[in-house]
Design a protein around this motif. Structure first.
Motif, PDB file in Angstrom:
ATOM      1  N   ALA A  49      25.638 -53.404   4.292  1.00  0.00           N
ATOM      2  CA  ALA A  49      25.672 -53.029   2.775  1.00  0.00           C
ATOM      3  C   ALA A  49      27.400 -53.632   2.065  1.00  0.00           C
ATOM      4  CB  ALA A  49      26.164 -51.160   3.284  1.00  0.00           C
ATOM      5  N   LYS A  50      27.644 -54.225   3.476  1.00  0.00           N
ATOM      6  CA  LYS A  50      28.960 -55.348   3.006  1.00  0.00           C
ATOM      7  C   LYS A  50      28.562 -56.442   3.131  1.00  0.00           C
ATOM      8  CE  LYS A  50      32.704 -52.883   6.204  1.00  0.00           C
ATOM      9  NZ  LYS A  50      33.219 -52.391   5.090  1.00  0.00           N
ATOM     10  N   GLY A  51      26.853 -56.493   3.255  1.00  0.00           N
ATOM     11  CA  GLY A  51      26.279 -57.725   3.409  1.00  0.00           C
ATOM     12  C   GLY A  51      26.449 -58.566   1.266  1.00  0.00           C
ATOM     13  N   ALA A  56      27.198 -59.782  -4.316  1.00  0.00           N
ATOM     14  CA  ALA A  56      26.757 -58.894  -5.658  1.00  0.00           C
ATOM     15  C   ALA A  56      28.630 -59.977  -6.553  1.00  0.00           C
ATOM     16  CB  ALA A  56      27.364 -57.678  -5.341  1.00  0.00           C
ATOM     17  N   ALA A  57      29.359 -59.373  -4.981  1.00  0.00           N
ATOM     18  CA  ALA A  57      30.747 -60.087  -5.797  1.00  0.00           C
ATOM     19  C   ALA A  57      30.914 -61.664  -6.254  1.00  0.00           C
ATOM     20  CB  ALA A  57      32.318 -59.617  -4.617  1.00  0.00           C
ATOM     21  N   GLU A  58      30.489 -62.334  -4.741  1.00  0.00           N
ATOM     22  CA  GLU A  58      30.821 -63.985  -5.736  1.00  0.00           C
ATOM     23  C   GLU A  58      29.658 -64.054  -6.969  1.00  0.00           C
ATOM     24  OE1 GLU A  58      28.536 -65.314  -1.350  1.00  0.00           O
ATOM     25  OE2 GLU A  58      30.694 -64.784  -0.261  1.00  0.00           O
ATOM     26  N   ALA A  59      28.388 -63.659  -6.860  1.00  0.00           N
ATOM     27  CA  ALA A  59      27.137 -63.615  -7.553  1.00  0.00           C
ATOM     28  C   ALA A  59      28.024 -63.538  -9.355  1.00  0.00           C
ATOM     29  CB  ALA A  59      26.517 -62.793  -8.361  1.00  0.00           C
ATOM     30  N   LEU A  60      29.105 -62.423  -8.642  1.00  0.00           N
ATOM     31  CA  LEU A  60      29.793 -61.946 -10.099  1.00  0.00           C
ATOM     32  C   LEU A  60      31.053 -63.205 -10.555  1.00  0.00           C
ATOM     33  CD1 LEU A  60      30.755 -59.897 -12.276  1.00  0.00           C
ATOM     34  CD2 LEU A  60      32.165 -59.030 -10.372  1.00  0.00           C
TER      35      LEU A  60
END
Length: 63
Positions: A49-51, A56-60
């Motif tokens: 879940a953390k991965g 998602a945060a890195e993609a954003l």
């Protein structure tokens, strides 16, 4: 002798890493293995879940 204990009784841990195992029965050892396997599954699910959140945060932010 006091009628009431000031400190609540501590519930014994199901398993403690490094604990002496020689006094445990085969059934108790099997129970602990089951508990630890279930904990590993829980930890792996949290890691996944953390991965997902990290990806998602890195993609954003890489836009």
């Amino acid at each position: 002798m006091a009628l009431f204990d000031d400190e609540p009784k501590k519930k014994p841990l199901a398993h403690e890493i490094g604990q002496e195992l020689s006094l445990l029965s085969v059934g108790e050892l099997n129970d602990r293995i089951g508990l630890l396997k279930a904990e590993i599954v829980r930890l792996e699910a949290e890691l996944a879940a953390k991965g997902t959140t990290k990806s998602a945060a890195e993609a954003l932010f890489k836009r």
